[in-house]
Motif scaffolding. Sequence first.
Motif, PDB file in Angstrom:
ATOM      1  N   LEU A 174       0.857  -1.177   0.000  1.00 13.66           N
ATOM      2  CA  LEU A 174       0.000   0.000   0.000  1.00 13.66           C
ATOM      3  C   LEU A 174       0.898   1.233   0.000  1.00 13.66           C
ATOM      4  O   LEU A 174       1.739   1.390   0.893  1.00 13.66           O
ATOM      5  CB  LEU A 174      -0.918  -0.001   1.226  1.00 13.66           C
ATOM      6  N   TYR A 175       0.733   2.087  -1.004  1.00  4.74           N
ATOM      7  CA  TYR A 175       1.591   3.250  -1.173  1.00  4.74           C
ATOM      8  C   TYR A 175       0.819   4.537  -0.853  1.00  4.74           C
ATOM      9  O   TYR A 175      -0.405   4.598  -0.998  1.00  4.74           O
ATOM     10  CB  TYR A 175       2.126   3.332  -2.606  1.00  4.74           C
ATOM     11  N   LEU A 176       1.574   5.543  -0.449  1.00  2.00           N
ATOM     12  CA  LEU A 176       0.978   6.821  -0.070  1.00  2.00           C
ATOM     13  C   LEU A 176       1.722   7.972  -0.745  1.00  2.00           C
ATOM     14  O   LEU A 176       2.948   7.950  -0.876  1.00  2.00           O
ATOM     15  CB  LEU A 176       1.014   6.990   1.451  1.00  2.00           C
ATOM     16  N   SER A 177       0.958   8.966  -1.156  1.00  7.94           N
ATOM     17  CA  SER A 177       1.528  10.215  -1.651  1.00  7.94           C
ATOM     18  C   SER A 177       0.554  11.325  -1.280  1.00  7.94           C
ATOM     19  O   SER A 177      -0.500  11.074  -0.694  1.00  7.94           O
ATOM     20  CB  SER A 177       1.746  10.164  -3.168  1.00  7.94           C
ATOM     21  N   ILE A 178       0.912  12.548  -1.599  1.00 10.26           N
ATOM     22  CA  ILE A 178       0.000  13.672  -1.348  1.00 10.26           C
ATOM     23  C   ILE A 178      -0.189  14.439  -2.660  1.00 10.26           C
ATOM     24  O   ILE A 178       0.686  14.445  -3.528  1.00 10.26           O
ATOM     25  CB  ILE A 178       0.523  14.615  -0.244  1.00 10.26           C
ATOM     26  N   GLY A 179      -1.346  15.091  -2.778  1.00  8.16           N
ATOM     27  CA  GLY A 179      -1.670  15.779  -4.019  1.00  8.16           C
ATOM     28  C   GLY A 179      -0.931  17.081  -4.226  1.00  8.16           C
ATOM     29  O   GLY A 179      -0.955  17.633  -5.322  1.00  8.16           O
ATOM     30  N   LEU A 195       6.104   3.880   0.858  1.00 10.96           N
ATOM     31  CA  LEU A 195       5.424   2.648   1.247  1.00 10.96           C
ATOM     32  C   LEU A 195       4.714   2.848   2.575  1.00 10.96           C
ATOM     33  O   LEU A 195       5.342   3.140   3.593  1.00 10.96           O
ATOM     34  CB  LEU A 195       6.441   1.508   1.359  1.00 10.96           C
ATOM     35  N   LEU A 196       3.403   2.691   2.567  1.00 11.69           N
ATOM     36  CA  LEU A 196       2.611   2.832   3.785  1.00 11.69           C
ATOM     37  C   LEU A 196       2.536   1.529   4.567  1.00 11.69           C
ATOM     38  O   LEU A 196       2.636   1.517   5.793  1.00 11.69           O
ATOM     39  CB  LEU A 196       1.202   3.314   3.439  1.00 11.69           C
ATOM     40  N   GLY A 197       2.359   0.409   3.877  1.00  9.96           N
ATOM     41  CA  GLY A 197       2.247  -0.852   4.592  1.00  9.96           C
ATOM     42  C   GLY A 197       2.069  -2.028   3.660  1.00  9.96           C
ATOM     43  O   GLY A 197       2.081  -1.891   2.432  1.00  9.96           O
ATOM     44  N   PHE A 198       1.910  -3.203   4.262  1.00  9.60           N
ATOM     45  CA  PHE A 198       1.668  -4.440   3.531  1.00  9.60           C
ATOM     46  C   PHE A 198       0.359  -5.045   4.022  1.00  9.60           C
ATOM     47  O   PHE A 198       0.175  -5.240   5.222  1.00  9.60           O
ATOM     48  CB  PHE A 198       2.805  -5.450   3.759  1.00  9.60           C
ATOM     49  N   LEU A 199      -0.539  -5.350   3.094  1.00  5.61           N
ATOM     50  CA  LEU A 199      -1.806  -5.996   3.423  1.00  5.61           C
ATOM     51  C   LEU A 199      -1.713  -7.457   3.000  1.00  5.61           C
ATOM     52  O   LEU A 199      -1.582  -7.760   1.813  1.00  5.61           O
ATOM     53  CB  LEU A 199      -2.966  -5.307   2.699  1.00  5.61           C
ATOM     54  N   VAL A 200      -1.764  -8.357   3.957  1.00  8.95           N
ATOM     55  CA  VAL A 200      -1.613  -9.770   3.661  1.00  8.95           C
ATOM     56  C   VAL A 200      -2.839 -10.280   2.918  1.00  8.95           C
ATOM     57  O   VAL A 200      -3.967  -9.817   3.123  1.00  8.95           O
ATOM     58  CB  VAL A 200      -1.389 -10.575   4.957  1.00  8.95           C
ATOM     59  N   ILE A 201      -2.634 -11.227   2.010  1.00  7.74           N
ATOM     60  CA  ILE A 201      -3.712 -11.833   1.240  1.00  7.74           C
ATOM     61  C   ILE A 201      -3.973 -13.226   1.791  1.00  7.74           C
ATOM     62  O   ILE A 201      -3.128 -14.119   1.653  1.00  7.74           O
ATOM     63  CB  ILE A 201      -3.344 -11.933  -0.254  1.00  7.74           C
ATOM     64  N   PRO A 202      -5.106 -13.459   2.429  1.00  8.68           N
ATOM     65  CA  PRO A 202      -5.398 -14.792   2.963  1.00  8.68           C
ATOM     66  C   PRO A 202      -5.491 -15.825   1.853  1.00  8.68           C
ATOM     67  O   PRO A 202      -5.983 -15.544   0.763  1.00  8.68           O
ATOM     68  CB  PRO A 202      -6.747 -14.615   3.673  1.00  8.68           C
ATOM     69  N   LYS A 203      -5.026 -17.041   2.136  1.00  8.98           N
ATOM     70  CA  LYS A 203      -5.134 -18.140   1.197  1.00  8.98           C
ATOM     71  C   LYS A 203      -6.510 -18.769   1.321  1.00  8.98           C
ATOM     72  O   LYS A 203      -7.024 -18.946   2.422  1.00  8.98           O
ATOM     73  CB  LYS A 203      -4.061 -19.192   1.477  1.00  8.98           C
ATOM     74  N   SER A 204      -7.113 -19.127   0.197  1.00  6.32           N
ATOM     75  CA  SER A 204      -8.438 -19.739   0.221  1.00  6.32           C
ATOM     76  C   SER A 204      -8.480 -20.904  -0.745  1.00  6.32           C
ATOM     77  O   SER A 204      -7.916 -20.848  -1.837  1.00  6.32           O
ATOM     78  CB  SER A 204      -9.506 -18.708  -0.159  1.00  6.32           C
TER      79      SER A 204
END
Length: 218
Positions: A174-179, A195-204
């Motif tokens: 997840l990336y961040l910038s400003i206008g 870089l703002l963070g990492f969002l994990v992707i659950p396995k299904s």
Amino acid sequence: EFELANFLYTHEQMSGGHIDMLLGIWAAMLVADGTEPPFNSHRDLYSTIDSTPHADCPWENFSLQYDGPKPEHDVPSWMTSRYYMWFHNPWMLVKNILSNPGFNNEFDCAPLQEHDISSNHHFQNFMSSNWCWKQADIIAEDPNTHGSMFVPVILGSDKTMVSVATGNNEYWPLYLSIGNIHNNVRRAHRDGLVLLGFLVIPKSKCKAHAVGCHNLHK
């Protein structure tokens, strides 16, 4: 230690197993001298990286776990697993961008409109958009905001495979910038996109007919 960690983790993106192998060979070569490598394992290296402060904005995390109804049999693993989200404090990231002197003369402190002699509206950077102009009008209706600067936060993400130190888990960075910064700065990645963070992707492994399970997982 910093140069070695940066080389193995960032440049080579070496797996944990290979780091342990390299450090083991290194340690064997140093036995005669009675010295040791700077790290004793890949976990020691990762711990050193995690404890390194970065622009007063260290990594933080929180965990999530599904707590809704579960089927009686064949419970999907994502329903019982705990997932960790890693992130930087977004307030600090925005503050660091705003205080970057490298954006001088490539930064808009307020929305603006440019028109040519034919009254054609010229759009270029984010703050020249009609949306920013309208938002400034709405914000200005509150007297308590007078004298404040409008800072639009832009978020973006893409799906990628993160294999370093994650066991081949899939994450959405997840990336961040400003206008306020100009488009050329953001495209050039001159610390205007962070870089703002990492969002994990659950396995299904939901079966095709288990529509309810699949939608709940999504």
